[in-house]
Design an enzyme around this catalytic site. Structure first.
Site, mmCIF file in Angstrom:
data_model
loop_
_atom_site.group_PDB
_atom_site.id
_atom_site.type_symbol
_atom_site.label_atom_id
_atom_site.label_comp_id
_atom_site.label_asym_id
_atom_site.label_seq_id
_atom_site.Cartn_x
_atom_site.Cartn_y
_atom_site.Cartn_z
ATOM 1 N N HIS A 67 0.881 -1.106 0.035
ATOM 2 C CA HIS A 67 -0.005 -0.082 -0.091
ATOM 3 C C HIS A 67 0.806 1.343 0.108
ATOM 4 O O HIS A 67 1.931 1.124 0.669
ATOM 5 C CB HIS A 67 -0.952 -0.033 1.297
ATOM 6 C CG HIS A 67 -0.273 -0.060 2.515
ATOM 7 N ND1 HIS A 67 0.422 -1.442 3.035
ATOM 8 C CD2 HIS A 67 0.175 0.838 3.439
ATOM 9 C CE1 HIS A 67 0.810 -1.039 4.385
ATOM 10 N NE2 HIS A 67 0.998 0.408 4.342
ATOM 11 N N CYS A 171 -17.894 1.125 19.607
ATOM 12 C CA CYS A 171 -16.682 1.554 20.524
ATOM 13 C C CYS A 171 -16.186 2.554 20.148
ATOM 14 O O CYS A 171 -16.334 3.146 18.975
ATOM 15 C CB CYS A 171 -15.857 0.167 20.156
ATOM 16 S SG CYS A 171 -14.951 -0.242 19.011
#
Length: 605
Positions: A67, A171
């Site tokens: 990446h 969360c």
């Protein structure tokens, strides 16, 4: 950001003939260029190769995820490639790689590559899935296999015109617990023949959003969240509010209670009340609601600040460096008001948001820091809540002015005056925390932070340690954040290495060893929770000890970072990266040995 929007049939290479790593990278870059994802393939390929010099993106289990962020990337995009013969890619497990995903993100893409990595980690957890992808016959089958798990989650076992329950999971970081809770609810509901739809408020945004019709059909609403979620839509419905971990640990009990409507009917006035929860739990949830909002902001600020020294050595024009510094400084400055504002919002909604936001902007102009900012968020929220209650006694004609006039003006005035009066007494945390400490003190701090990160993965103690690391970023004590991140990476990595090298875990557990590796490298430690619970002290205590050692070593070697996430993928931006890796390896080996020893002692006992 959804991977389904990034990967198309024309960006898949099923029968690569690449003979080595460089050829594989070149072939994927060429495919990015052919698909119009990038403007200059030479610049992008150079960026990919530069990233590979830092550490291989061959993550093991036959997978590599190269990446790069580059100015030549047009928009976030993905290329997948299969090489059935396998390529020596310098993978972490030293095995050939056959399945590749190359991520391309614009230079100003912020955390987009981390979001894509997180989704890939979730989708490639199963070894069988990886093997099926490698053996795909055509591009349509590849896409079908890759997304079938995502499609299952999208369908969520909901029968048309029939929804027994709906749920929301959330969360603070929005990477692990959010989706673990979703998966637990869906799988257990399927076992119990319950139809459920689960909305996730995660790093990728809100997915599977509950519609008005969904909510009306449901017998009960489950809100499993450690941060604020939109609640007004649940008016007059049975609602169960619990921490996100309860949806993971006590799923069946939660579903049974919801199905039997063992819950309170939700009304607007109860918006900020959490039934059956202690006051400390409320404070924790409000704090996490503020902290979770600034993680991407601190990533932008920290990464830009870390890149500037590298770019100076490359003789980049000073004007560009000045712009980067200005953006980084602006990001760190707005982070405190945003933290305050969202804490206030969690307590008192829009009114608390406004009072805390304006007051904290004034705070930073009188040299207040993050700790005062957090206090301002709480004071502003509860002040707005109190004023709102007080003004509820006004005539109805005047009550319409309360949320937009009375509470914001009076609340901000009171709190700003309080800040002005107390400003001379503010503690200089920067000088206090950056004073030269004895090595033994530094080691003890690192050990305590490391231990806290593993005691209750993703729970309050873990998040308090993480918050301390973030406070370290604001005060220039960057070594605390590195200690926290390294310690948080340890449990899943220790479990992975133990699975790879010993017979401690059974074959069923070992099927997810590469998921442990991927998540550990991404600083997502919650994947270790099932193993630490199943094997209890035999795994939990070794992980806690190893995390404590990792935190101590990281701080002793003065590893530091100005950003709160990223895992191994941001290693080149961490101070003393060689020592960071060394600390990781030492702690990893110690943790694995301790698991082996604990299991042998258990057998003898």
């Amino acid at each position: 950001m959804n991977i389904k929007d990034l990967l198309k049939e024309d960006s898949i290479i099923l029968n690569s003939n690449a003979k080595d790593k460089n050829e594989a990278i070149h072939e994927m870059v060429e495919k990015h260029f052919q698909c119009g994802h990038i403007k200059d393939k030479f610049i992008f390929e150079k960026a990919i190769l530069e990233r590979e010099k830092i550490s291989s993106t061959g993550v093991g289990n036959l997978i590599a995820i190269p990446h790069a962020q580059s100015e030549t990337v047009c928009y976030p995009s993905l290329v997948a490639m299969v090489n059935k013969n396998g390529i020596d890619y310098d993978a972490l497990d030293q095995k050939p790689v056959s399945l590749f995903f190359m991520i391309a993100v614009p230079k100003d893409g912020g955390l987009q590559h981390l979001q894509i990595l997180a989704q890939l980690c979730q989708m490639l957890m199963e070894e069988d899935m990886v093997k099926q992808l490698i053996n795909s016959q055509d591009e349509q089958e590849f896409i079908h296999l890759l997304f079938q798990n995502m499609d299952t989650m999208t369908d969520q076992n909901v029968v048309q015109n029939k929804i027994d329950l709906v749920a929301v999971t959330a969360c603070p970081t929005g990477i692990a617990h959010t989706y673990m809770a979703e998966k637990a609810l869906i799988e257990k509901a399927k076992e119990m023949n319950i139809s459920i739809k689960v909305e996730t408020n995660g790093a990728s945004g809100i997915q599977h959003k509950l519609t008005k019709e969904d909510i009306e059909k449901a017998k009960c609403v489950i809100v499993a969240a450690d941060k604020k979620v939109e609640m007004e839509r649940f008016q007059n419905k049975y609602v169960i509010q619990v921490p996100v971990t309860k949806a993971i640990d006590h799923t069946e009990e939660l579903l049974k209670n919801a199905l039997q409507q063992k819950a309170e009917i939700y009304h607007g006035k109860e918006l900020y009340k959490e039934s059956n929860e202690k006051g400390t739990r409320k404070i924790y949830q409000h704090l996490m609601n503020g902290i979770s909002q600034i993680i991407p902001i601190l990533m932008i600020s920290g990464i830009l600040m870390s890149l500037i020294p590298y770019l100076q050595n490359m003789d980049v024009d000073q004007e560009y460096l000045t712009i980067m510094y200005y953006i980084a400084s602006l990001a760190i400055n707005i982070a405190i008001p945003i933290t305050s504002a969202f804490i206030g919002d969690s307590i008192a909604g829009k009114q608390g948001f406004v009072v805390s936001l304006i007051s904290s902007i004034f705070l930073i102009n009188v040299q207040g820091n993050i700790i005062e900012g957090i206090l301002v968020g709480f004071i502003g929220g509860y002040l707005a809540l109190g004023l709102s209650h007080l003004f509820s006694y006004l005539p109805k004609d005047l009550q319409s002015l309360t949320p937009n006039l009375f509470v914001p003006i009076i609340g901000t005035t009171i709190l700003s005056f309080l800040i002005y009066m107390l400003a001379p007494y503010f503690i200089d945390y920067v000088s206090l925390l950056n004073q030269n400490l004895d090595s033994i003190v530094v080691v003890i701090i690192g050990a305590i932070l490391g231990m806290m990160m593993s005691i209750d993965l993703g729970g309050p103690i873990n998040k308090i340690a993480y918050t301390i690391g973030i406070i370290g970023i604001f005060t220039g004590r960057y070594d605390m954040m590195s200690a926290v991140m390294l310690a948080g990476m340890m449990p899943p990595l220790i479990i992975w290495l133990t699975m790879l090298t010993t017979k401690v875990f059974d074959q069923e557990d070992k099927q997810k060893k590469w998921s442990c590796l991927l998540n550990g490298l991404c600083f997502v430690s919650e994947v270790a929770i099932p193993y630490m619970k199943k094997y209890k002290s035999a795994v939990k205590y070794p992980c806690i000890i190893a995390s404590s050692i990792a935190g101590a070593l990281s701080m002793y070697f003065q590893c530091g970072q100005a950003f709160p996430h990223g895992g191994i993928w941001t290693i080149f931006l961490i101070n003393n990266p060689i020592y960071f890796i060394s600390s990781l390896m030492i702690s990893l080996i110690i943790g694995t040995l301790l698991i082996v020893i604990m299991n042998k002692l258990k057998l003898k006992a």
